[in-house]
Design an enzyme around this catalytic site. Structure first.
Site, PDB file in Angstrom:
ATOM      1  N   ASN A 288       0.808  -1.115  -0.110  1.00 25.07           N
ATOM      2  CA  ASN A 288      -0.028   0.073  -0.176  1.00 25.07           C
ATOM      3  C   ASN A 288       1.007   1.180  -0.153  1.00 25.07           C
ATOM      4  O   ASN A 288       1.549   1.505   1.133  1.00 25.07           O
ATOM      5  CB  ASN A 288      -0.751  -0.085   1.274  1.00 25.07           C
ATOM      6  CG  ASN A 288      -1.731   1.282   1.296  1.00 25.07           C
ATOM      7  OD1 ASN A 288      -1.717   2.096   0.693  1.00 25.07           O
ATOM      8  ND2 ASN A 288      -2.477   0.976   2.302  1.00 25.07           N
TER       9      ASN A 288
ATOM     10  N   ARG B  16      -2.690  -1.921  -3.295  1.00 23.33           N
ATOM     11  CA  ARG B  16      -3.895  -1.411  -2.978  1.00 23.33           C
ATOM     12  C   ARG B  16      -3.985  -0.108  -4.016  1.00 23.33           C
ATOM     13  O   ARG B  16      -2.721   0.486  -4.342  1.00 23.33           O
ATOM     14  CB  ARG B  16      -3.864  -0.697  -1.662  1.00 23.33           C
ATOM     15  CG  ARG B  16      -5.235   0.194  -1.372  1.00 23.33           C
ATOM     16  CD  ARG B  16      -4.671   1.152  -0.407  1.00 23.33           C
ATOM     17  NE  ARG B  16      -5.827   1.961   0.151  1.00 23.33           N
ATOM     18  CZ  ARG B  16      -5.887   3.266   0.490  1.00 23.33           C
ATOM     19  NH1 ARG B  16      -4.712   3.685   0.931  1.00 23.33           N
ATOM     20  NH2 ARG B  16      -6.893   3.812   0.801  1.00 23.33           N
TER      21      ARG B  16
ATOM     22  N   HIS C 173     -12.853   2.876   0.817  1.00 23.92           N
ATOM     23  CA  HIS C 173     -12.804   1.823   1.980  1.00 23.92           C
ATOM     24  C   HIS C 173     -13.310   0.729   1.350  1.00 23.92           C
ATOM     25  O   HIS C 173     -13.825  -0.056   2.306  1.00 23.92           O
ATOM     26  CB  HIS C 173     -13.527   2.318   3.226  1.00 23.92           C
ATOM     27  CG  HIS C 173     -12.674   3.426   4.033  1.00 23.92           C
ATOM     28  ND1 HIS C 173     -13.355   4.592   4.767  1.00 23.92           N
ATOM     29  CD2 HIS C 173     -11.331   3.734   4.365  1.00 23.92           C
ATOM     30  CE1 HIS C 173     -12.637   5.335   5.437  1.00 23.92           C
ATOM     31  NE2 HIS C 173     -11.286   4.646   4.886  1.00 23.92           N
TER      32      HIS C 173
END
Ligand code: ADP
Length: 410
Positions: free
Chosen positions: A7, A97, A186
């Site tokens: 990420n 991500r 999210h």
């Protein structure tokens, strides 16, 4: 097999190595081997922190750029003390991500050059995130040229929203011309906790109506109807919806025009004000960290208790959204709290659900204080909606999607 998840942010890289495969996913038996964070990349005090076998390690070392940061991660993974991997060959795939997939990406995908180009085109909606995420992909491909690289999007889970939930009441022209609409974020977290709570109560989420409340530095809430996101509070960017650590959340847009005119603010200054100087921090004048706010509000005896005000506003807005999504779903079976605040701040859970008995939501005050940072049922006896705390695990979702993409089952 071992999957590395990355990420990549502007000055940090979060990483995790997860043991997983289709069978382990099926059994819910996949697990993290090592997880950590390189932070302050290119800044004074850069460091790598990680946890392996229950032990925490930290190394403060000069890390000038993201290439050096990934090199440092690889050194940790293949080093002698602790001895984590025999060799880098053990990494079978890398999951990344990726923040914004706009209308292009509805699910996770193997990242080839064409995908990289398309993710780059989505950068206009996430100029601070997508370019950094892509940088991580490109560097990782240099270090791991022979394995699959998979992109998992924050926006992906919300592709199932109906147009009446995602179109803004602006001239429709702007949607057609610029794709201005709600995308939501999210998604990996809402997806994970809704799946997990289904496992915990023994009813798959495909048979449930669930409200997931992710409260971290960024906060968002999602209405999930039989496994599909049908509405979420964040919008075209992660600024809309709930009040957050430093972001406003919902606001009359005219307020910004008014302040810009009064204070002669540039677009950039207005953007910074809304994203970095507002929310819990802006109202309390103390911190974006809820722990500090709670400490001050409990001890403040003189003058206006702005810490208390920030806390009350934060909880009130969570309550408003839970109530709204009860309406959206026509009643829910489960409410789930997650994220640093949702998992730990029992005070927020208590205040944000207070008075919702009339719609079936009531939490047990004792259980609520006891379930901190771990999974648990905090439903009061007799409540018709169950309320849970479920720690999120976005890395696990990324690793699982990486395996599924590699095996061609996604
Ligand atoms: P991010 O969105 O950056 O992943 P987190 O999910 O880690 O953030 O959440 C960070 C927030 O969680 C901070 O506001 C922090 O104060 C809050 N938090 C963490 N632990 C506690 C706690 N024990 N009590 C209250 N708030 C907490």
């Amino acid at each position: 097999m071992k999957i590395l998840t990355l990420n990549c942010g502007s000055s940090s890289i979060k990483f995790d190595v997860i043991e997983t495969d289709l069978e382990l996913i099926q059994q819910g038996a996949d697990y993290s081997i090592v997880r950590g964070l390189v932070e302050k990349i290119g800044l004074p005090g850069s460091q790598i922190r990680y946890t392996y076998n229950g032990e925490s390690y930290k190394d403060v070392v000069e890390i000038l750029d993201h290439t050096e940061a990934l090199k440092k991660i690889i050194d940790v993974l293949t080093g002698d003390s602790p001895h984590i991997l025999e060799s880098l060959e053990e990494i079978a795939g890398v999951g990344h991500r990726l923040v914004h997939g706009a209308e292009v990406f509805s699910k996770s995908i193997l990242i080839d050059e064409e995908v990289e180009k398309q993710v780059d085109e989505c950068s206009e909606f996430a100029p601070l995130h997508n370019p950094q995420n892509l940088k991580g992909v490109r560097i990782a491909k240099e270090f791991f040229p022979n394995v699959a690289h998979v992109g998992v999007f924050d926006t992906g889970f919300h592709h199932s929203m109906p147009p009446y939930a995602y179109i803004y009441p602006l001239p429709y022209y702007f949607y057609r011309k610029y794709k201005i609409r709600r995308y939501g974020f999210h998604g990996t977290s809402h997806r994970f906790v809704s799946f997990r709570v289904g496992q915990l109560i023994g009813i798959p989420r495909e048979k449930l109506k669930i409200i997931t409340v992710h409260l971290g530095n960024g906060c968002s809430i999602c209405a999930i109807d039989h496994g599909k996101s049908v509405d979420t509070s964040m919008g075209i960017t992660p600024l809309e919806g709930l009040m957050m650590g430093t972001r406003t959340g919902d606001l009359d847009p005219a307020v910004i025009l008014h302040i810009m005119a009064k204070e002669d603010l540039s677009l950039h200054q207005a953007d910074t004000m809304m994203n970095k100087h507002s929310g819990l921090y802006g109202v309390s004048g103390i911190s974006n960290d809820l722990r500090e706010i709670i400490e001050v509000m409990d001890n403040e005896t003189e003058g206006v208790n702005r810490a208390r005000l920030a806390f009350d506003m934060f909880c009130y807005r969570v309550k408003k959204y839970i109530s709204a999504y009860m309406g959206v779903l026509g009643g829910a079976d489960v409410v789930v709290f997650t994220g640093g605040i949702g998992e730990n701040a029992w005070q927020v859970r208590e205040v944000a659900t207070h008075g919702l008995d009339f719609m079936g939501i009531r939490i047990d005050p004792v259980q609520n204080r006891e379930i901190l940072g771990r999974e648990g049922d905090i439903t009061a006896e007799g409540a018709t909606v169950r309320t849970f705390v479920v720690p999120t695990n976005e890395e696990l979702v990324i690793a699982r999607d990486t395996v599924r993409c590699m095996e061609g089952v996604l």
